[in-house]
Design a protein around this motif. Structure first.
Motif, PDB file in Angstrom:
ATOM      1  N   ALA A 224     -13.573 -28.710 -29.976  1.00 22.17           N
ATOM      2  CA  ALA A 224     -14.180 -27.710 -30.861  1.00 22.17           C
ATOM      3  C   ALA A 224     -13.152 -26.680 -31.293  1.00 22.17           C
ATOM      4  CB  ALA A 224     -15.354 -27.029 -30.159  1.00 22.17           C
TER       5      ALA A 224
ATOM      6  N   ASN B  23     -16.378 -32.936 -18.727  1.00 17.46           N
ATOM      7  CA  ASN B  23     -16.218 -33.303 -20.131  1.00 17.46           C
ATOM      8  C   ASN B  23     -16.455 -32.117 -21.071  1.00 17.46           C
ATOM      9  OD1 ASN B  23     -18.926 -33.052 -19.988  1.00 17.46           O
ATOM     10  ND2 ASN B  23     -19.379 -34.928 -21.133  1.00 17.46           N
ATOM     11  N   PHE B  24     -16.961 -30.993 -20.495  1.00 14.90           N
ATOM     12  CA  PHE B  24     -17.099 -29.834 -21.383  1.00 14.90           C
ATOM     13  C   PHE B  24     -15.733 -29.262 -21.755  1.00 14.90           C
ATOM     14  CE2 PHE B  24     -17.904 -28.267 -17.048  1.00 14.90           C
ATOM     15  CZ  PHE B  24     -16.889 -27.335 -16.921  1.00 14.90           C
TER      16      PHE B  24
ATOM     17  N   PHE C  24     -14.305 -21.571 -21.325  1.00 15.60           N
ATOM     18  CA  PHE C  24     -14.020 -21.528 -22.754  1.00 15.60           C
ATOM     19  C   PHE C  24     -12.558 -21.146 -22.957  1.00 15.60           C
ATOM     20  CE2 PHE C  24     -13.606 -18.737 -26.482  1.00 15.60           C
ATOM     21  CZ  PHE C  24     -13.830 -19.671 -27.459  1.00 15.60           C
TER      22      PHE C  24
ATOM     23  N   ALA D   6     -14.942 -31.152 -24.744  1.00 16.26           N
ATOM     24  CA  ALA D   6     -15.761 -30.682 -25.865  1.00 16.26           C
ATOM     25  C   ALA D   6     -15.255 -29.337 -26.388  1.00 16.26           C
ATOM     26  CB  ALA D   6     -17.217 -30.573 -25.423  1.00 16.26           C
ATOM     27  N   LEU D   7     -14.918 -28.434 -25.452  1.00 17.63           N
ATOM     28  CA  LEU D   7     -14.455 -27.105 -25.876  1.00 17.63           C
ATOM     29  C   LEU D   7     -13.108 -27.198 -26.574  1.00 17.63           C
ATOM     30  CD1 LEU D   7     -15.508 -24.970 -22.794  1.00 17.63           C
ATOM     31  CD2 LEU D   7     -16.203 -24.558 -25.150  1.00 17.63           C
TER      32      LEU D   7
END
Lengths: 263, 369
Positions: free
Chosen positions: B10, B2-3, B218, B6-7
């Motif tokens: 963002a 799930n990051f 990222f 999120a990334l």
């Protein structure tokens, strides 16, 4: 994450560093450094610029690879499993800016998600006194606020060890004292803190023990009062009279202890 | 996992909060497209004229050679052919007008009438073609009757004009898919280069390196964001083109599927190029010229503002292999002819090879700090 096994049985050392060496071309930035950090203490690494403080800390943080020597954090070898180390430590780096276009609570939540954690961003921001800025964009912060935000971000994973690299450089005296209170309160919450600084009054105020580095080596290690006693025992005395107050006390007295809106 | 979400969320927020970036990447290409579309640079070449010679006598052949050699530079581009063949060319917009030389041209005393059919959307070409035809007929008359051309007041040849409406692509049709391709390139290269060089200068990539996730992930978030943006960009430009410039875009589900795949593949290609450039360029000062050196030649040579056909042969043989040429050609075919993915094989292959090569380069040269 404090459930990680601790190999050390005798003393509760959360960090053990042995004979760390890091070379850049022919410059030995870190030259055989060894030390231990006890659980729950604030450990200072002091030294002039270029002494090797930041390189030492970055090796511990898993951001640089040492040429030789070992560094263990909470029983994990940093060079073997840097990711495991990164997940249990909190890091505040020198001169790092965050994303301009994000709001503070978004930044905190974003970093929380990088540790697969759901964090209460507002509560963390309240801990570093940034409640009112929670919905502001990062780019609107002052220098002191940015430093406090980077501490909040370093706390998202409830770290076992918190690394602070020159956390008060560039701050005015009020903001600096405010940061000191914050650092003490984090230690009181149970974390171990490794702090680099070149402000001696900061080390004296905060640190339980300090290592003084020069040219890539630790030249002395002990508690601030021990080191001062040691020096005085050699017959050292200051050439001028020490007043019970100094100019910073005057400054704080005149301009107030309160934190400024913009600091 | 799930990051990643999120990334991506963002980076999308960061992108849309930077209104200057949004303006330059989403609206500016649209503005350029509309302006150029209205200016209509379509015809700056010599008019293409097809000639049907039903008479086929020395006199009619002479007329054709007069038409071909008119002026110091040939004023008209003449194609001789059959009536059916030329009518098809006219209908496809490949020629601008057609002259029909009747049977028994210049024989007997009766007036010979040449009928001219011109593309209704090309009045300038038609005017030039008629002027050249009339002047050539005067020259022909003077030759036949043996009088100096300047004394010819009226000859016994007539011209009968008509116009024909054709449904071929005009300049706006040509322009819109090309601009969409260009915007994907610009967004990929400049968007990625500037945000990454800035993030690196701010040290935030280094800060991400201090987390267990690391900056590689990222970058994945950045790539997903950029792909989303290039898709939005392509849709906005194509729909703007359809609504404001009257370009008939897509028309079928297969065509839109092709456009979507092309936008994503082209996006991946130019995002990789942006990653490679931002690895190479150490500061913002070197990033800008480096990006321009790569993007500008493609912008002008890959058939965005004018067809690749107008370039010299030698250049064309190189230009056809440029990444932007593949993307622009593919988008044009999909948007205007409704080509499906199967019909776009060469373009997709070209884009795929470029993407693989550039991505490999990018992973080698990219630096975190």
């Amino acid at each position: 994450m404090s459930s990680e096994p601790v190999e050390d049985n005798q003393t509760d050392d959360v960090i053990r560093v042995e004979n760390l060496v890091k070379r850049y071309d022919d410059l030995k930035a870190v030259n055989g450094v060894s030390f231990e950090v006890h659980r729950g203490e604030i450990f200072g690494i002091l030294g002039p610029n270029g002494a090797g403080k930041t390189t030492t800390v970055e090796i511990l943080e898993g951001m640089r690879v040492a040429d030789s020597g070992t560094a263990m954090i909470n029983g994990i070898d940093v060079s073997r499993d840097p990711r495991a180390v990164k997940s249990i430590i909190g890091v505040q780096l020198q001169s790092v800016q965050f994303f301009d276009q994000l709001k503070l609570h978004e930044l905190v939540s974003l970093f929380g998600s990088l540790y697969s954690r759901k964090v209460n961003a507002r509560e963390l921001l309240a801990r570093v006194d940034l409640t009112e800025k929670s919905d502001s964009l990062y780019k609107t912060l002052s220098g002191g606020q940015k430093q406090r935000l980077s501490v909040a971000v370093a706390l998202v994973n409830d770290p076992v060890v918190l690394f602070l690299d020159e956390p008060t450089t560039g701050l005015d005296p009020q903001a600096r004292r405010h940061m000191w209170e914050l650092i003490s309160s984090i230690r009181d919450g149970g974390a171990t803190i490794v702090l680099t600084t070149h402000y001696m009054e900061e080390a004296e105020e905060l640190c339980d023990r300090v290592a003084i580095m020069d040219s890539g080596e630790i030249v002395r290690l002990g508690s601030p009062s021990e080191l001062i006693e040691e020096l005085l025992a050699t017959g050292f005395s200051k050439s001028r009279t020490v007043h019970p107050a100094d100019l910073e006390d005057v400054f704080i007295h005149l301009t107030g202890h309160g934190l400024r809106e913009d600091s | 996992m799930n990051f990643y979400v999120a990334l991506t969320v963002a980076s999308l927020k960061m992108y849309f909060r930077n209104w200057q970036g949004v303006f330059w990447s989403l609206f500016f290409p649209g503005v350029i497209m509309v302006i150029f579309g209205f200016i209509n640079f379509g015809g700056f070449n010599a008019p293409n004229v097809g000639v049907v010679d039903r008479s086929n006598t020395p006199v009619s052949t002479r007329l054709i050679s007069l038409l071909e050699s008119f002026g110091s530079n040939e004023a008209l581009d003449i194609t001789v052919g059959t009536e059916d063949g030329l009518a098809t060319l006219l209908d496809d917009g490949d020629i601008d007008a057609m002259f029909l030389i009747p049977e028994g041209f210049a024989e007997g005393d009766s007036k010979s009438v040449i009928s001219v059919t011109a593309d209704i959307r090309k009045p300038q070409e038609k005017a030039v073609a008629l002027a050249v035809l009339n002047a050539s007929l005067d020259r022909l008359f003077a030759e036949i009757e043996d009088v100096p051309a300047e004394f010819v007041v009226e000859n016994r040849f007539g011209v009968e004009e008509s116009s024909v409406e054709v449904d071929e692509e005009d300049f706006a049709d040509f322009l819109v898919p090309g601009i969409a391709a260009m915007a994907i390139m610009q967004g990929g290269i400049f968007g990625v280069v500037f945000s990454l060089v800035r993030f690196r200068a701010q040290g935030v990539l280094r800060r991400l390196f201090a987390t267990p996730i690391g900056p590689r992930h990222f970058l994945v978030g950045q790539v997903i964001t950029r792909l989303t943006i290039s898709l939005i960009q392509a849709y906005i430009l194509l729909i703007t083109g359809a609504l404001i410039l009257g370009v008939s875009v897509g028309g079928s589900v297969a065509a839109w599927l092709s456009l979507t795949v092309l936008a994503l593949l082209g996006g991946a290609l130019f995002i990789s190029m942006g990653l490679a450039i931002s690895g190479w360029a150490k500061t913002e000062d070197t990033a800008a010229p480096l990006s321009n050196i790569i993007a500008l030649p493609m912008m002008f040579m890959s058939g965005i503002f004018f067809p690749v056909d107008v370039l010299p042969e030698a250049m064309r043989s190189v230009v056809q292999f440029l990444p932007l040429t593949y993307l622009a050609d593919g988008m044009r075919e999909a948007a205007l002819d409704g080509s499906s993915l199967l019909e776009l094989g060469p373009e997709l292959l070209g884009l795929g090879i470029w993407t693989a090569v550039i991505f490999a380069v990018a992973t080698r040269v990219f630096k975190w700090e």
